[in-house]
Scaffold this active site. Sequence first.
Site, short mmCIF file in Angstrom:
data_model
loop_
_atom_site.label_atom_id
_atom_site.label_comp_id
_atom_site.label_asym_id
_atom_site.label_seq_id
_atom_site.Cartn_x
_atom_site.Cartn_y
_atom_site.Cartn_z
N TRP A 137 32.97 27.05 135.17
CA TRP A 137 34.27 26.37 135.30
C TRP A 137 35.37 27.45 135.21
O TRP A 137 35.36 28.25 134.27
CB TRP A 137 34.38 25.35 134.16
CG TRP A 137 35.64 24.56 134.14
CD1 TRP A 137 36.21 23.91 135.18
CD2 TRP A 137 36.46 24.31 132.99
NE1 TRP A 137 37.34 23.27 134.75
CE2 TRP A 137 37.52 23.50 133.42
CE3 TRP A 137 36.39 24.69 131.65
CZ2 TRP A 137 38.51 23.06 132.56
CZ3 TRP A 137 37.38 24.25 130.80
CH2 TRP A 137 38.43 23.45 131.26
N ASP A 218 29.27 23.63 125.78
CA ASP A 218 30.43 22.90 126.29
C ASP A 218 29.90 21.63 126.96
O ASP A 218 29.21 21.70 127.98
CB ASP A 218 31.17 23.77 127.31
CG ASP A 218 32.36 23.05 127.94
OD1 ASP A 218 32.73 21.96 127.46
OD2 ASP A 218 32.92 23.59 128.92
N ALA A 220 31.23 18.30 128.50
CA ALA A 220 32.44 17.58 128.92
C ALA A 220 32.11 16.32 129.72
O ALA A 220 33.01 15.56 130.06
CB ALA A 220 33.34 18.50 129.74
C1 LIG Z 1 32.98 22.37 132.12
C2 LIG Z 1 34.22 21.79 131.53
N1 LIG Z 1 34.47 22.00 130.24
C3 LIG Z 1 35.57 21.52 129.65
C4 LIG Z 1 36.49 20.78 130.35
C5 LIG Z 1 37.72 20.32 129.63
O1 LIG Z 1 38.01 19.02 129.71
P1 LIG Z 1 39.33 18.40 129.07
O2 LIG Z 1 40.10 19.51 128.42
O3 LIG Z 1 40.07 17.77 130.19
O4 LIG Z 1 38.83 17.43 128.07
C6 LIG Z 1 36.28 20.53 131.71
C7 LIG Z 1 37.26 19.80 132.52
O5 LIG Z 1 37.28 19.77 133.70
C8 LIG Z 1 35.10 21.05 132.31
O6 LIG Z 1 34.83 20.84 133.60
#
Ligand SMILES: Cc1ncc(COP(=O)(O)O)c(C=O)c1O
Length: 399
Positions: A137, A218, A220
């Site tokens: 990401w 992570d 999500a």
């Molecule tokens: C892999 C990944 N980690 C973390 C996030 C963070 O999400 P948020 O901060 O919107 O809760 C995202 C959001 O797109 C993501 O794709």
Amino acid sequence: MLSETDARARGLADLPPVESDSLLQLIALCNADPRPEKIDVGVGVFRDGVGRTPILQVIKDAERILLETQDTKSYLGSAGDKRFAELIRPILLGDHADDERIAGVQTPGGCGALRLGFELIATVNPNARVLVGTPTWPNHPPIIRSVGLQMIEYPYYDRDACSIRFEAMIDALNDARPGDVVLLHGCCHNPTGADLTDHQWDEVIRVISERGLLPFVDIAYQGFGRGLDEDARGLRGILSACEEVIVAQSCDKNFSVYRDRVGSLFLKTGSTEATARAMGHVFQRAREMWSMPPDHGAASVRLVLDTPELKQRWPGELAAMRDRINAVRQKIAAADPRLSYIGDQFGMFSMLPLTKEQVLGVREKHAIYMADSGRFNVVGLGDDQIDRFTAAVVEALDA
Ligand SMILES: Cc1ncc(COP(=O)(O)O)c(C=O)c1O
């Protein structure tokens, strides 16, 4: 004495331009395209068959309760909504929920949890290196660098072969130094959709624990892949095998509350005392950055999970989102053997083995907007857009 140039460079007007986020650029380009048939698969949120990102009914109901019952907006403190974190705990941790060596805290979304987790690592071990799979990401590297930690890339996915580079990944983990951090996507890998199989997770967990690496998971998109428990299997395996673990969790997708910024950071150490001490640092870092997390979204999620009738309904609404994701995947996969891998992947994103020129060609000719890397959101497609999308992709692959 500062030289004249140094003195001038200190003005705000002397700041260099920031390289703008390519996904934001893509949104702007798509918005500016006057063609009514345009398709936006660059978008990072769930969409239903007619292109909406609806508010879940359980969240609407919880917000109504909140409106009627909330009687103060006084400060909550840097831990935010403690009951929210307690209620997320069993959903995320499963059988590990009773482990008192694990503690959690509300954060502003998954991003806040990631930043807080890396802040903690930088506090305890500024020389730690963070191993990050490629591609990942796009917000991971800047978050890691923002706390001053060194980042090392490991191969994760082969875009052309459309598969995980598992041996290369294991080799890289085997080369890591004890104390190095390994960032792993819990499920629904963004940007590739390629998740580790159960067997691959077991192997990754074995190497991480044998080499004394610190896993940072992570997660999500829990519930967007196979189901709430299935999507947390890798994380829970890590918790079984490793003494120290950091987890960044987000509710922004599985409760569809994106802009309300709902997430949590969980950590495990070898003892309840060490966890309590580490949490002291977590609260301190949180206090320095945002003092306390925003309340509304976490309070709404808390009310869903704390109201039996809403708690019972939420998995159904989550399953409806997951079912759409997987149904669109199957439809794309059936269109051409070269797209069949998409049916075996999970979550909203996949990557097409198209060159940047091919991606631009598809954009120009068919008004289909995806990232230059070939990453696209399967549920960016409305029900009536899937056939046109696959036809355009197959045409590009044939060219
Ligand atoms: C892999 C990944 N980690 C973390 C996030 C963070 O999400 P948020 O901060 O919107 O809760 C995202 C959001 O797109 C993501 O794709």
